[in-house]
Motif scaffolding. Structure first.
Motif, PDB file in Angstrom:
ATOM      1  N   ALA A  47       0.822  -1.221   0.000  1.00 21.01           N
ATOM      2  CA  ALA A  47       0.000   0.000   0.000  1.00 21.01           C
ATOM      3  C   ALA A  47       0.848   1.260   0.000  1.00 21.01           C
ATOM      4  O   ALA A  47       0.365   2.326   0.386  1.00 21.01           O
ATOM      5  N   GLU A  48       2.086   1.163  -0.439  1.00 23.52           N
ATOM      6  CA  GLU A  48       2.963   2.335  -0.403  1.00 23.52           C
ATOM      7  C   GLU A  48       2.408   3.472  -1.261  1.00 23.52           C
ATOM      8  O   GLU A  48       2.238   4.598  -0.804  1.00 23.52           O
ATOM      9  N   ARG A  49       2.109   3.162  -2.517  1.00 24.96           N
ATOM     10  CA  ARG A  49       1.560   4.193  -3.409  1.00 24.96           C
ATOM     11  C   ARG A  49       0.115   4.512  -3.060  1.00 24.96           C
ATOM     12  O   ARG A  49      -0.315   5.664  -3.117  1.00 24.96           O
ATOM     13  N   LEU A  50      -0.628   3.497  -2.689  1.00 23.27           N
ATOM     14  CA  LEU A  50      -2.040   3.692  -2.343  1.00 23.27           C
ATOM     15  C   LEU A  50      -2.175   4.620  -1.138  1.00 23.27           C
ATOM     16  O   LEU A  50      -3.008   5.529  -1.126  1.00 23.27           O
ATOM     17  N   TYR A  51      -1.367   4.403  -0.109  1.00 23.18           N
ATOM     18  CA  TYR A  51      -1.415   5.235   1.092  1.00 23.18           C
ATOM     19  C   TYR A  51      -0.986   6.663   0.785  1.00 23.18           C
ATOM     20  O   TYR A  51      -1.554   7.629   1.301  1.00 23.18           O
ATOM     21  N   ARG A  52       0.006   6.816  -0.076  1.00 22.07           N
ATOM     22  CA  ARG A  52       0.533   8.146  -0.384  1.00 22.07           C
ATOM     23  C   ARG A  52      -0.429   8.958  -1.243  1.00 22.07           C
ATOM     24  O   ARG A  52      -0.667  10.142  -0.991  1.00 22.07           O
ATOM     25  N   ASN A  53      -1.010   8.324  -2.270  1.00 22.72           N
ATOM     26  CA  ASN A  53      -1.847   9.049  -3.227  1.00 22.72           C
ATOM     27  C   ASN A  53      -3.345   8.965  -2.930  1.00 22.72           C
ATOM     28  O   ASN A  53      -4.091   9.871  -3.303  1.00 22.72           O
ATOM     29  N   SER A  54      -3.777   7.880  -2.304  1.00 23.25           N
ATOM     30  CA  SER A  54      -5.212   7.681  -2.088  1.00 23.25           C
ATOM     31  C   SER A  54      -5.471   7.133  -0.681  1.00 23.25           C
ATOM     32  O   SER A  54      -5.928   6.001  -0.516  1.00 23.25           O
ATOM     33  N   PRO A  55      -5.163   7.918   0.357  1.00 21.32           N
ATOM     34  CA  PRO A  55      -5.346   7.405   1.729  1.00 21.32           C
ATOM     35  C   PRO A  55      -6.786   7.023   2.050  1.00 21.32           C
ATOM     36  O   PRO A  55      -7.021   6.143   2.869  1.00 21.32           O
ATOM     37  N   LEU A  56      -7.749   7.666   1.378  1.00 18.79           N
ATOM     38  CA  LEU A  56      -9.148   7.338   1.641  1.00 18.79           C
ATOM     39  C   LEU A  56      -9.491   5.947   1.100  1.00 18.79           C
ATOM     40  O   LEU A  56     -10.251   5.203   1.731  1.00 18.79           O
ATOM     41  N   ILE A  57      -8.947   5.589  -0.065  1.00 21.71           N
ATOM     42  CA  ILE A  57      -9.157   4.241  -0.591  1.00 21.71           C
ATOM     43  C   ILE A  57      -8.523   3.220   0.348  1.00 21.71           C
ATOM     44  O   ILE A  57      -9.114   2.177   0.661  1.00 21.71           O
ATOM     45  N   TYR A  58      -7.331   3.525   0.819  1.00 20.32           N
ATOM     46  CA  TYR A  58      -6.615   2.625   1.732  1.00 20.32           C
ATOM     47  C   TYR A  58      -7.424   2.351   2.997  1.00 20.32           C
ATOM     48  O   TYR A  58      -7.664   1.194   3.364  1.00 20.32           O
ATOM     49  N   SER A  59      -7.878   3.390   3.659  1.00 19.92           N
ATOM     50  CA  SER A  59      -8.594   3.208   4.921  1.00 19.92           C
ATOM     51  C   SER A  59      -9.966   2.568   4.705  1.00 19.92           C
ATOM     52  O   SER A  59     -10.404   1.735   5.512  1.00 19.92           O
TER      53      SER A  59
END
Length: 492
Positions: free
Chosen positions: A225-237
């Motif tokens: 989730a490195e890129r996901l957390y950085r660019n799309s934290p709402l999708i991650y959570s």
């Protein structure tokens, strides 16, 4: 010293989590660089060795080393001696890599139907009115038998609801075009964050995360989730919230098992509660409180206990608190709150020690066999049996190619759903509109006579007759004027 299955470290004696109490949830907290990731890796591999499947996000890219055996370096052996371990059997854990973007793991996709309108509304940052409309769209699609699988299905449904809103008002309630427009704009923003790759088929199932290997060890599911957390934290959570909700809704009650059925680690857990509607926060608190009876343990990883709601914090019986910094008044308050969450130890100034802990040290309190929290102790964290640091690209690729899930989710599937059905209906309506009617035409019925018994004139006939009457009147006026002029001349 004999190694305990869930050994965290030592404080002059072994400090470990009791397997029967492991599903009472836990907290791993501490400032950046204090050793939270190593503690997470130690616990995740310990659960795996017990036969418990684990799900853990990797937001820095350095947790993948859990899949490989650790290095027998002098530093590791020294730490092992300090915590009282005679020797460490270095080994990796069976690991499956996932990636919502499909770049560093098996693609993790969900259908819109699986995700549901509430979590989707949170993902799109909708207000209450727009959330209500989103629920209406899902209900209409369900009533019509139209599948909602990906974002193009949702766009097609929004357009259809807009066009038929007058017919829907009486059954489903008012449909505001402004709310539809707001949702469509939010969808554009989601697509800009690669959200379109997250929805579709084939979709993952809960069973994919609950696997064990041939030796009975639990599979460690790592979400890259490195890129996901950085660019799309709402999708991650929101993805983590979906997994928590699915486990709660689908797993049966097991009462008080000897060990958890599975364990979830939620890194950067404060994101679960940021900008989240109160109704959803209340739901999360309820799930965390009740899901332990399903055999699920939830471990939150964050910087400070104050990042979590008090109702959630009160459910976390096993706590590992790494060092906190007290540079500002706010930091000092956080240290004070963190110290107060532990059962006091008369031999330890908890608040003072919190700012003095070194890397790899933590204040630890766990639940004993009777479910009571132990007094807080200053603990040296044990080294993991797996590698500290990330895998190489070739090592990761080899694990992906040998995975039992290789080829299952790699290629997207686009079967008939709401978009295709509505597109076909629109094309059929367009074809019907342009079809030429070649049947013989019936003669037009005679027009009803106008008042006075005379038949009504057509528009062209009436216009011609009016024009002729006007021209005749003008000619008559010219003749009269000529005669009057002649008579006047004679009189003169």
């Amino acid at each position: 010293m004999k190694e305990h299955p869930l050994l965290i470290g030592a404080a002059g004696h072994p400090v470990a989590i009791t397997a029967k109490m492991a599903n009472r949830h836990g907290l791993i907290a501490g400032a950046t660089g204090t050793g939270k990731t190593i503690t997470l890796q130690v616990l995740a591999q310990s659960f795996s060795d017990m036969g418990v499947p684990v799900f853990v996000p990797d937001i820095k890219g350095d947790l993948s080393g859990i899949a490989a055996a650790g290095n027998a370096s002098e530093r590791v052996h020294e730490r092992a001696r300090r915590v009282g371990l005679d020797r460490i059997e270095f080994h990796g854990a069976p690991t499956v890599f996932w990636d919502a973007l499909g770049e560093h793991g098996h693609p993790l996709r969900l259908t819109l139907a699986d995700f549901g309108p509430v979590l989707l509304s949170r993902l799109l940052n909708l207000n209450d009115t727009q959330t209500g409309l989103m629920q209406l769209v899902f209900r209409v699609a369900d009533d019509q038998g139209w599948l909602l699988l990906d974002l193009k299905d949702l766009r097609a449904m929004l357009a259809w609801v807009h066009d038929h809103r007058r017919d829907l008002n009486s059954r489903y309630g008012s449909v505001a075009p402004a709310s539809i427009g707001a949702i469509q704009r939010s969808l554009l923003m989601l697509e800009a964050q690669d959200g379109e790759r997250f929805f579709g088929e084939p979709a993952v199932t809960l069973d994919d995360f609950l696997q064990t290997d041939a030796g009975g060890r639990g599979v460690v599911n790592i979400l890259h989730a490195e890129r996901l957390y950085r660019n799309s934290p709402l999708i991650y959570s929101t993805l983590l919230l979906w997994l928590l909700s699915e486990l709660f809704e689908q797993l049966p009650e097991v009462g008080d098992p000897d060990k958890p059925r599975c364990v979830l680690f939620f890194d950067e857990a404060h994101l679960l509660f940021r900008d989240t509607p109160k109704s959803l926060v209340d739901r999360i608190e309820q799930v965390v409180r009740l899901i332990r009876s399903k055999g699920v343990g939830v471990y939150f990883v964050t910087q400070s206990p104050t990042d979590l709601p008090e109702a959630v914090l009160g459910q976390l019986g096993n706590r590992v608190q790494h060092a906190l910094r007290a540079f500002t008044p706010r930091d000092q308050r956080a240290v004070r709150v963190a110290a107060q969450t532990f059962r006091p130890n008369p031999e330890l100034d908890t608040e003072a020690v919190l700012t003095e802990l070194g890397v790899g040290e933590a204040l630890v309190s766990v639940l004993d066999s009777g479910g009571r929290p132990t007094p807080v102790e200053r603990t040296l964290i044990r080294p993991p049996a797996s590698r500290i640091g990330p895998l190489t690209d070739s090592e990761r690729r080899a694990i992906l190619e040998s995975s039992v899930l290789a080829g299952v989710y790699d290629e997207p599937l686009d079967r008939e759903s709401a978009y295709e059905i509505l597109q076909r209906q629109a094309e059929a309506a367009l074809d019907a509109e342009h079809t030429v009617d070649v049947r013989p035409q019936r003669p037009a019925p005679p027009r009803k006579p106008a008042r006075g018994g005379r038949p009504r004139e057509g528009v062209l006939a009436a216009t011609a007759r009016s024009t002729a009457r006007s021209i005749g009147t003008q000619i008559g006026r010219q003749i009269v004027r000529g005669l009057l002029g002649s008579l006047t001349g004679r009189r003169r």
